[in-house]
Design a protein around this motif. Structure first.
Motif, short mmCIF file in Angstrom:
data_model
loop_
_atom_site.label_atom_id
_atom_site.label_comp_id
_atom_site.label_asym_id
_atom_site.label_seq_id
_atom_site.Cartn_x
_atom_site.Cartn_y
_atom_site.Cartn_z
N ASN A 49 1.75 17.71 10.56
CA ASN A 49 2.86 17.84 9.62
C ASN A 49 2.91 19.26 9.09
O ASN A 49 2.92 19.48 7.88
CB ASN A 49 2.68 16.85 8.45
CG ASN A 49 2.89 15.44 8.91
OD1 ASN A 49 3.85 15.14 9.59
ND2 ASN A 49 1.97 14.54 8.53
N ASN A 50 2.93 20.21 10.03
CA ASN A 50 2.99 21.61 9.66
C ASN A 50 4.15 21.84 8.69
O ASN A 50 5.28 21.40 8.93
CB ASN A 50 3.17 22.46 10.92
CG ASN A 50 3.09 23.94 10.61
OD1 ASN A 50 3.99 24.50 10.01
ND2 ASN A 50 2.00 24.56 11.02
N PHE A 51 3.86 22.53 7.58
CA PHE A 51 4.86 22.65 6.52
C PHE A 51 6.13 23.35 6.95
O PHE A 51 7.22 23.01 6.51
CB PHE A 51 4.23 23.34 5.29
CG PHE A 51 3.71 22.35 4.31
CD1 PHE A 51 2.54 21.67 4.57
CD2 PHE A 51 4.42 22.05 3.17
CE1 PHE A 51 2.07 20.72 3.69
CE2 PHE A 51 3.96 21.09 2.28
CZ PHE A 51 2.78 20.42 2.54
N VAL A 52 5.98 24.33 7.84
CA VAL A 52 7.18 25.06 8.26
C VAL A 52 7.86 24.35 9.42
O VAL A 52 9.06 24.15 9.43
CB VAL A 52 6.80 26.49 8.70
CG1 VAL A 52 8.03 27.23 9.19
CG2 VAL A 52 6.15 27.24 7.57
N LEU A 53 7.07 24.00 10.42
CA LEU A 53 7.67 23.56 11.68
C LEU A 53 7.95 22.06 11.72
O LEU A 53 8.73 21.61 12.54
CB LEU A 53 6.74 23.94 12.84
CG LEU A 53 6.54 25.46 12.98
CD1 LEU A 53 5.46 25.75 13.99
CD2 LEU A 53 7.83 26.14 13.38
N ALA A 54 7.29 21.27 10.85
CA ALA A 54 7.57 19.84 10.88
C ALA A 54 8.27 19.39 9.60
O ALA A 54 9.23 18.62 9.65
CB ALA A 54 6.27 19.06 11.08
N ARG A 55 7.80 19.91 8.46
CA ARG A 55 8.41 19.48 7.20
C ARG A 55 9.60 20.35 6.81
O ARG A 55 10.34 20.00 5.89
CB ARG A 55 7.38 19.55 6.07
CG ARG A 55 6.31 18.51 6.14
CD ARG A 55 5.51 18.56 4.83
NE ARG A 55 4.21 17.99 4.95
CZ ARG A 55 3.89 16.74 4.61
NH1 ARG A 55 4.82 15.94 4.13
NH2 ARG A 55 2.66 16.29 4.75
N PHE A 56 9.76 21.51 7.49
CA PHE A 56 10.92 22.37 7.27
C PHE A 56 10.96 22.93 5.85
O PHE A 56 12.03 23.07 5.25
CB PHE A 56 12.21 21.58 7.55
CG PHE A 56 13.30 22.43 8.11
CD1 PHE A 56 14.50 22.57 7.45
CD2 PHE A 56 13.11 23.12 9.29
CE1 PHE A 56 15.51 23.37 7.97
CE2 PHE A 56 14.10 23.91 9.81
CZ PHE A 56 15.31 24.04 9.15
N LEU A 57 9.79 23.25 5.30
CA LEU A 57 9.72 23.91 4.00
C LEU A 57 9.27 25.35 4.21
O LEU A 57 8.61 25.66 5.18
CB LEU A 57 8.71 23.19 3.09
CG LEU A 57 9.03 21.73 2.74
CD1 LEU A 57 7.85 21.10 2.01
CD2 LEU A 57 10.26 21.66 1.85
N GLY A 58 9.60 26.23 3.27
CA GLY A 58 9.13 27.61 3.35
C GLY A 58 9.76 28.42 4.45
O GLY A 58 9.15 29.32 5.02
N ILE A 59 11.02 28.13 4.80
CA ILE A 59 11.69 28.83 5.90
C ILE A 59 12.00 30.27 5.51
O ILE A 59 12.04 31.15 6.35
CB ILE A 59 12.98 28.09 6.30
CG1 ILE A 59 12.68 26.66 6.66
CG2 ILE A 59 13.66 28.78 7.46
CD1 ILE A 59 11.74 26.51 7.82
#
Lengths: 193, 282, 438
Positions: A15-25
């Protein structure tokens, strides 16, 4: 022990925060032109994430819940995060002026980085214990850094390629980010949750 | 209610105290004038001033040792703004633009060999001194266009570099990169130029270019103060540029161009009306 | 045969059959000889004759300038009719001495024969220098400098380069077959100068007659013949040393750093003439071939002979020439016209017509990696060229652009027809320019 490892692996890969959760783009796209800058930003985010998690965890369980003011969670957390970011800014400006210049506006923008607030809130939502929340935020920071450094490496290579005119700049970067995200989907099912 | 106010207030106070301490420990001296100067600069980081980027120049000016008029792309307005910040006199140099002294594109000039290599003027020049027969003419591979940070240079479809007088900021990056030194800096007000860079004798020039200068001296006879012939090549004497336009019609090879009537053939730039007084050209 | 080789490289069709069995033929002198002052690596020589002077064959007409330089000599007897810039193989007019042969072809009287057994190493080297001997494989590096390693570098092996890996060229092949006595004499002189015992002649397996012949001739002289797998660029110094001795020349280093000196077989034969007969380097064997030539031949050419004259000796052109190459097709230099003279480093002349060329417009790099797998120095040509195209010189240096030997394998194999060697040269030029500024 195993649960902690599961939390870590889940936060970094599955659940990578950028690539899966789409946070911190925002910093992901803004600071990933060079690998050195990406590493610098990654370190700053890991620091802010971990310390913010610790402090907000204590505030939630020692101040907000005992006094019944859980509704102030968002404001309190943002206050803490903003102060931490200000501290990091001061330290970086003093210790590495070059990094300070290359990060530019994205350094103070860590405050509004939804990944940071997201981790703080998720810790509470998932009712993690203190150790668990530290591991979780560390994993989130590491996953964020991993995604950024990988992406920066790809973008450095893209600089050398004759990209068609209509794709140059942000367009090809977003296409690449999408493909990287697709690649990380391969980790799905590795651990539960 | 009270708990809410006290808790948030408490957190705020603790944070403020921590930050106050940190501010003292990690204090960095920054000259406020340096920031103001950086604001006033065009921000193109072109390096024309000789310093590493606008930040480098701002620092040097704030230190008080450097003249404020080294930023050519910024123009007169930038110099004045910097001078005001530093509290000194503003002395502006005459604005200059770059001109490609050649009109010999692929239709008008011959090639000595067929070049099949890297599309870069410096790389081509290393191979038997470049594919163009004329030793001084524009090679047309676009190295200057790539070097220009302001997008002021275009390559015509027939392989000639043309510089827009409105977009050029005088940063001289194109002059440095050209292997044939065919780009020269000229005063903005001078609109008439001899567009040739070959010092070969007239008969030789005729063989390889239809629009080259053959040093026939007609321009000098028409406007004696405005032209100088040196080593078989005519040049406009820029202080007397106003008189130079009289010879444009008389030139037999049509190598003298009055830019107010238009750019060389093939260029897409619209003719500049009068020398444009520049604001921040970036 | 025990074939040795190196890693990397490729095998283009060798096209040697057109001239491999043609014995060396003497090329008659032309109407005028154009002898440039710049024929070697290092400072060009300084012309020391005047218009109107009569010169003899082998007479010095330009003096060496500095240590890394050699004198230039008249290729025949005659009169100096001009000293002026003439089109040079490098592609621009450069100072040259123009001599009109008098038909006598008389050697200069001051040239004396010597007995190399009686001379010491320093005298032998200065004879080599005065004779203007330079590397005749095409590199034209002054030989006396190569034979003078600095203090601390010991040489234990001498390798002779009889590989001739460039397609089309057969000059060294014929020399090994027809003039092996000169070659062996030169080897003995070189062994005396360097004080070495181990001598290897490297020959590619596509010259079995030369291998057999030299095996016989060299047996009594303790010279080892090493047959090598046919792979380009086997004749490049570093690859030859690797194949023959398994030693690696360090990055940025020279053969002397691993105790080896390499000499071309033609240079070696010229050394024999210089020492034993006292004769300077005024002529050499060159292969004139290619589909654009009617009768391909191996000619013994006087230095300064215009290429047109060579073509005339070979039956003339076989159609309109589209590409004239001095040297081999991989590393040779394209020429602007046939009026350019043959010089000391001219190992061959190739003429191609338009249909013989395969001109394709360059396309984008598809990152196939073929250039990486063929590079004999194990570099990444695609990456260096990508940085060179964007003028990112520091990054190109980081990828060891300076180690490139410019063999052309990458350009040959690139499916997108990218000018890789030119891009890498561009990067090298940028790196050297930056170093000069610092």
């Amino acid at each position: 022990m195993v649960e902690l490892l599961v939390i870590l692996i889940s936060a970094v890969f599955v659940n990578n925060f950028v690539l899966a959760r789409f946070l911190g783009i925002c910093p992901f796209l803004g600071v990933s032109k060079k690998v050195e800058t990406a590493i610098g930003m990654g370190m700053a985010v890991i620091f802010v994430l971990t310390v913010a998690s610790v402090v907000t965890w204590f505030i939630q369980y020692l101040v907000l819940i005992p006094f019944g003011i859980e509704y102030l969670q968002t404001i309190a957390f943002i206050l803490v995060i903003a102060s931490l970011v200000q501290l990091v800014e001061m330290v970086i400006q003093k210790t590495s002026p070059v990094l300070y210049q290359s990060l530019g506006i994205f350094l103070p923008l860590i405050t509004t980085n939804c990944a940071v607030l997201g981790v703080a809130v998720l810790n509470i939502q998932k009712s993690y214990s203190f150790i668990e929340s530290v591991v979780f935020s560390l994993g989130a920071g590491l996953g964020f850094t991993l995604a950024m450094v990988l992406f920066a490496g790809l973008r450095e290579r893209l600089e050398l390629c004759p990209v068609p005119q209509s794709f140059r700049g942000t367009a090809i970067a977003l296409v690449t980010a999408g493909l990287l995200s697709l690649a990380f989907m391969g980790f799905a099912g590795l651990v539960k949750g | 209610m009270l708990a809410a106010v006290l808790s948030i207030g408490g957190i705020g106070l603790v944070a403020a105290a921590a930050l106050g301490l940190a501010a003292k420990k990690f204090a960095v001296e920054v000259d406020p004038r340096e920031l103001a100067i950086l604001e006033a600069l065009p921000g193109a980081n072109c390096g024309a001033c000789g310093y590493p980027g606008c930040a480098g120049y701002a620092k040097a000016v704030a230190e008080g040792t450097i003249s404020p008029n080294l930023c050519t792309p910024g123009g007169a307005d930038t110099v004045e703004a910097i001078a005001k910040i530093m509290g000194i006199e503003a002395i502006t140099a005459e604005p200059q633009v770059a001109v490609v002294l050649c009109q010999g594109d692929n239709r008008k000039a011959t090639q000595k060999y067929r070049y099949l290599g890297l599309t870069d003027c410096n790389a081509a020049q290393k191979i038997a001194d470049g594919p163009k027969t004329c030793p001084g003419g524009c090679l047309g591979m676009g190295s200057c266009q790539r070097a220009c940070p302001f997008g002021a240079i275009e390559m015509t479809p027939e392989g000639l570099a043309v510089i827009s007088r409105e977009k050029c900021t005088g940063c001289t990056k194109c002059v440095a990169v050209c292997p044939r030194q065919v780009i020269k800096m000229t005063p903005l007000e001078a609109v008439t130029h001899v567009l040739c860079n070959s010092h070969d004798k007239g008969a030789a020039v005729r063989k390889y270019c239809q629009v080259g200068c053959i040093a026939c001296q007609i321009c000098k006879k028409t406007a004696p103060e405005a032209y100088m012939i040196e080593d078989f090549l005519a040049r406009v004497e820029y202080p007397q540029h106003a008189q130079a336009v009289a010879a444009v019609e008389k030139c037999p090879t049509k190598c003298i161009r009055d830019f107010s009537s238009g750019y060389p053939e093939g260029s897409s730039f619209a003719p500049p009306t009068v020398p444009v007084a520049k604001d921040n050209a970036a | 045969m025990n074939l040795k080789t190196f890693a990397g490289g490729l095998h283009p069709p060798d096209n040697k059959k057109w001239s491999a069995d043609k014995p060396i033929e003497l090329c008659p002198l032309p109407e005028e000889l154009i002898i440039p002052a710049a024929q070697h690596i290092g400072a060009p020589a300084e012309i020391c004759v005047a218009v109107g002077d009569t010169v003899k064959k082998g007479q010095m007409i330009a003096q060496a300038k500095g240590f890394v330089s050699v004198p230039i000599h008249a290729s025949t007897s005659g009169e100096v009719i001009a000293i002026e810039p003439r089109l040079h193989p490098m592609g621009r007019p450069l100072p040259a001495v123009v001599i009109k042969p008098d038909g006598q072809d008389q050697w200069d009287d001051s040239l004396k024969p010597n007995d190399p057994e009686q001379l010491d190493s320093e005298t032998l080297k200065s004879l080599i220098r005065d004779a203007g001997i330079v590397g005749m494989g095409g590199a034209t590096f002054p030989t006396h400098v190569k034979l003078s390693p600095p203090e601390g570098k010991t040489i234990d092996t001498l390798i002779l380069n009889g590989v001739e890996c460039e397609p089309y060229l057969t000059a060294d092949h014929r020399l090994m077959l027809e003039q092996s006595e000169r070659l062996i004499d030169g080897i003995r002189i070189l062994r005396k100068i360097l004080g070495v015992k181990d001598t290897i002649i490297g020959i590619e397996a596509n010259k079995p007659d030369a291998i057999e012949h030299l095996n016989k001739e060299c047996a009594p002289h303790q010279i080892q013949i090493q047959p090598l797998k046919v792979q380009y660029p086997q004749g490049a110094e570093k690859q030859l040393i690797d194949a023959c001795t398994s030693r690696q020349v360090p990055s940025g280093g020279l053969p002397m750093d691993c105790g080896v000196v390499v000499q071309n077989v033609g240079t070696c034969a010229a050394i024999s003439d210089a020492v034993r007969l006292g004769r300077p380097l005024v002529e050499r064997v060159a292969t004139v071939t290619g589909p654009g030539i009617k009768e391909p031949k191996n000619l013994l050419v006087a230095v300064g002979t215009p290429l047109q004259h060579l073509v005339d000796q070979c039956g003339g052109l076989n159609g309109e020439p589209a590409k004239i190459i001095m040297g081999g097709p991989m590393m040779g230099q394209a020429q602007l016209s046939l009026e350019v003279p043959a010089i000391r480093g001219t190992s061959g002349l190739l003429i191609f017509r338009e249909p013989d060329l395969q001109v394709r417009p360059a396309g984008p790099c598809i990152r196939c990696g073929r250039c990486v797998s063929v590079c004999p120095i194990h570099l990444q040509p695609t990456t260096i060229a990508a940085y060179a195209r964007l003028d990112l010189i520091d990054e190109a240096e980081h990828y060891n652009a300076l180690d490139c030997i410019e063999c052309g394998c990458c350009t040959y194999i690139c499916p997108a027809a990218l000018p890789l060697v030119q891009s890498i040269r561009h990067a090298k030029g940028g790196i050297m320019a930056k170093r000069r500024k610092l």
